[in-house]
Design a protein around this motif. Structure first.
Motif, PDB file in Angstrom:
ATOM      1  N   LYS A 196       0.825  -1.212   0.000  1.00 57.49           N
ATOM      2  CA  LYS A 196       0.000   0.000   0.000  1.00 57.49           C
ATOM      3  C   LYS A 196       0.859   1.263   0.000  1.00 57.49           C
ATOM      4  O   LYS A 196       0.522   2.242  -0.658  1.00 57.49           O
ATOM      5  CB  LYS A 196      -0.964   0.003   1.193  1.00 57.49           C
ATOM      6  CG  LYS A 196      -2.047  -1.014   1.041  1.00 57.49           C
ATOM      7  CD  LYS A 196      -2.823  -0.744  -0.234  1.00 57.49           C
ATOM      8  CE  LYS A 196      -3.618  -1.915  -0.707  1.00 57.49           C
ATOM      9  NZ  LYS A 196      -4.126  -1.772  -2.057  1.00 57.49           N
ATOM     10  N   LEU A 197       1.962   1.253   0.728  1.00 54.23           N
ATOM     11  CA  LEU A 197       2.871   2.396   0.717  1.00 54.23           C
ATOM     12  C   LEU A 197       3.370   2.649  -0.701  1.00 54.23           C
ATOM     13  O   LEU A 197       3.353   3.780  -1.195  1.00 54.23           O
ATOM     14  CB  LEU A 197       4.057   2.144   1.644  1.00 54.23           C
ATOM     15  CG  LEU A 197       5.203   3.165   1.543  1.00 54.23           C
ATOM     16  CD1 LEU A 197       4.760   4.499   2.114  1.00 54.23           C
ATOM     17  CD2 LEU A 197       6.440   2.651   2.246  1.00 54.23           C
ATOM     18  N   THR A 198       3.792   1.595  -1.356  1.00 52.35           N
ATOM     19  CA  THR A 198       4.331   1.717  -2.720  1.00 52.35           C
ATOM     20  C   THR A 198       3.267   2.155  -3.706  1.00 52.35           C
ATOM     21  O   THR A 198       3.483   3.077  -4.500  1.00 52.35           O
ATOM     22  CB  THR A 198       4.941   0.373  -3.170  1.00 52.35           C
ATOM     23  OG1 THR A 198       5.934  -0.020  -2.218  1.00 52.35           O
ATOM     24  CG2 THR A 198       5.567   0.489  -4.532  1.00 52.35           C
ATOM     25  N   GLU A 199       2.099   1.536  -3.664  1.00 52.12           N
ATOM     26  CA  GLU A 199       1.055   1.825  -4.654  1.00 52.12           C
ATOM     27  C   GLU A 199       0.390   3.180  -4.421  1.00 52.12           C
ATOM     28  O   GLU A 199       0.031   3.860  -5.380  1.00 52.12           O
ATOM     29  CB  GLU A 199      -0.002   0.722  -4.633  1.00 52.12           C
ATOM     30  CG  GLU A 199       0.491  -0.580  -5.186  1.00 52.12           C
ATOM     31  CD  GLU A 199      -0.550  -1.668  -5.146  1.00 52.12           C
ATOM     32  OE1 GLU A 199      -0.232  -2.755  -5.631  1.00 52.12           O
ATOM     33  OE2 GLU A 199      -1.665  -1.455  -4.652  1.00 52.12           O
ATOM     34  N   GLU A 200       0.207   3.565  -3.189  1.00 50.98           N
ATOM     35  CA  GLU A 200      -0.559   4.782  -2.913  1.00 50.98           C
ATOM     36  C   GLU A 200       0.299   6.006  -2.662  1.00 50.98           C
ATOM     37  O   GLU A 200      -0.133   7.123  -2.956  1.00 50.98           O
ATOM     38  CB  GLU A 200      -1.469   4.558  -1.696  1.00 50.98           C
ATOM     39  CG  GLU A 200      -2.408   3.386  -1.824  1.00 50.98           C
ATOM     40  CD  GLU A 200      -3.394   3.530  -2.988  1.00 50.98           C
ATOM     41  OE1 GLU A 200      -3.750   4.659  -3.349  1.00 50.98           O
ATOM     42  OE2 GLU A 200      -3.803   2.494  -3.538  1.00 50.98           O
ATOM     43  N   ASN A 201       1.502   5.860  -2.131  1.00 58.03           N
ATOM     44  CA  ASN A 201       2.291   7.028  -1.747  1.00 58.03           C
ATOM     45  C   ASN A 201       3.540   7.253  -2.602  1.00 58.03           C
ATOM     46  O   ASN A 201       4.019   8.376  -2.682  1.00 58.03           O
ATOM     47  CB  ASN A 201       2.711   6.918  -0.290  1.00 58.03           C
ATOM     48  CG  ASN A 201       1.516   6.931   0.642  1.00 58.03           C
ATOM     49  OD1 ASN A 201       0.406   6.623   0.234  1.00 58.03           O
ATOM     50  ND2 ASN A 201       1.737   7.261   1.889  1.00 58.03           N
ATOM     51  N   LEU A 202       4.079   6.214  -3.198  1.00 63.00           N
ATOM     52  CA  LEU A 202       5.290   6.384  -3.989  1.00 63.00           C
ATOM     53  C   LEU A 202       5.024   6.356  -5.494  1.00 63.00           C
ATOM     54  O   LEU A 202       5.912   6.581  -6.284  1.00 63.00           O
ATOM     55  CB  LEU A 202       6.301   5.275  -3.630  1.00 63.00           C
ATOM     56  CG  LEU A 202       6.739   5.228  -2.179  1.00 63.00           C
ATOM     57  CD1 LEU A 202       7.683   4.073  -1.951  1.00 63.00           C
ATOM     58  CD2 LEU A 202       7.366   6.545  -1.741  1.00 63.00           C
ATOM     59  N   TYR A 203       3.782   6.039  -5.862  1.00 61.24           N
ATOM     60  CA  TYR A 203       3.409   5.980  -7.272  1.00 61.24           C
ATOM     61  C   TYR A 203       3.332   7.391  -7.815  1.00 61.24           C
ATOM     62  O   TYR A 203       2.615   8.225  -7.323  1.00 61.24           O
ATOM     63  CB  TYR A 203       2.066   5.249  -7.401  1.00 61.24           C
ATOM     64  CG  TYR A 203       1.491   5.247  -8.786  1.00 61.24           C
ATOM     65  CD1 TYR A 203       2.138   4.554  -9.814  1.00 61.24           C
ATOM     66  CD2 TYR A 203       0.313   5.909  -9.076  1.00 61.24           C
ATOM     67  CE1 TYR A 203       1.603   4.522 -11.084  1.00 61.24           C
ATOM     68  CE2 TYR A 203      -0.223   5.872 -10.347  1.00 61.24           C
ATOM     69  CZ  TYR A 203       0.430   5.189 -11.346  1.00 61.24           C
ATOM     70  OH  TYR A 203      -0.094   5.172 -12.602  1.00 61.24           O
TER      71      TYR A 203
END
Length: 119
Positions: free
Chosen positions: A111-118
């Motif tokens: 979720k961190l990768t998909e929602e905040n780093l995308y």
């Protein structure tokens, strides 16, 4: 067995055998995966679990107006995460022996990768 063929015709769904995923995604190179993260995630999942699939690069969008999405045995599923969860249930492959702590950690990183780093 991978059935990794690029179709551009509209009638591709008539030619896909049972138990083969029809993966709708934006165009990609003939020997390289998509540069978009969500089709890449879904195609990587299909390859990891050796699920046969056929690519459709016709530009057809899901009912949500997005790609990637799949058709599997006549059922259309949109959103890469929903597609993965659906295929896990349909093919009975969620038998991983992972502790609840590691599952939670993996989910948090996802979720961190998909929602905040995308982007």
């Amino acid at each position: 067995m991978y059935i990794n063929v690029c179709y551009r015709r509209k009638d591709v769904s008539e030619n896909v055998p049972d138990n083969v995923v029809l993966l709708y995604q934006v165009g990609r190179g003939p020997c390289a995966p998509s540069s978009s993260p969500f089709p890449l995630k879904l195609e990587t999942f299909l390859r990891m679990y050796k699920i046969p699939y056929v690519n459709d690069h016709s530009g057809q969008f899901s009912s949500k107006g997005k790609t990637p999405w799949i058709k599997y045995n006549g059922v259309a599923v949109a959103d890469s995460e929903f597609c993965i969860e659906f295929l896990k249930r349909e093919r009975n492959i969620d038998k991983e022996k992972i502790s609840p702590f590691l599952k939670a950690t993996g989910r948090a990183l996802q979720k961190l990768t998909e929602e905040n780093l995308y982007w």
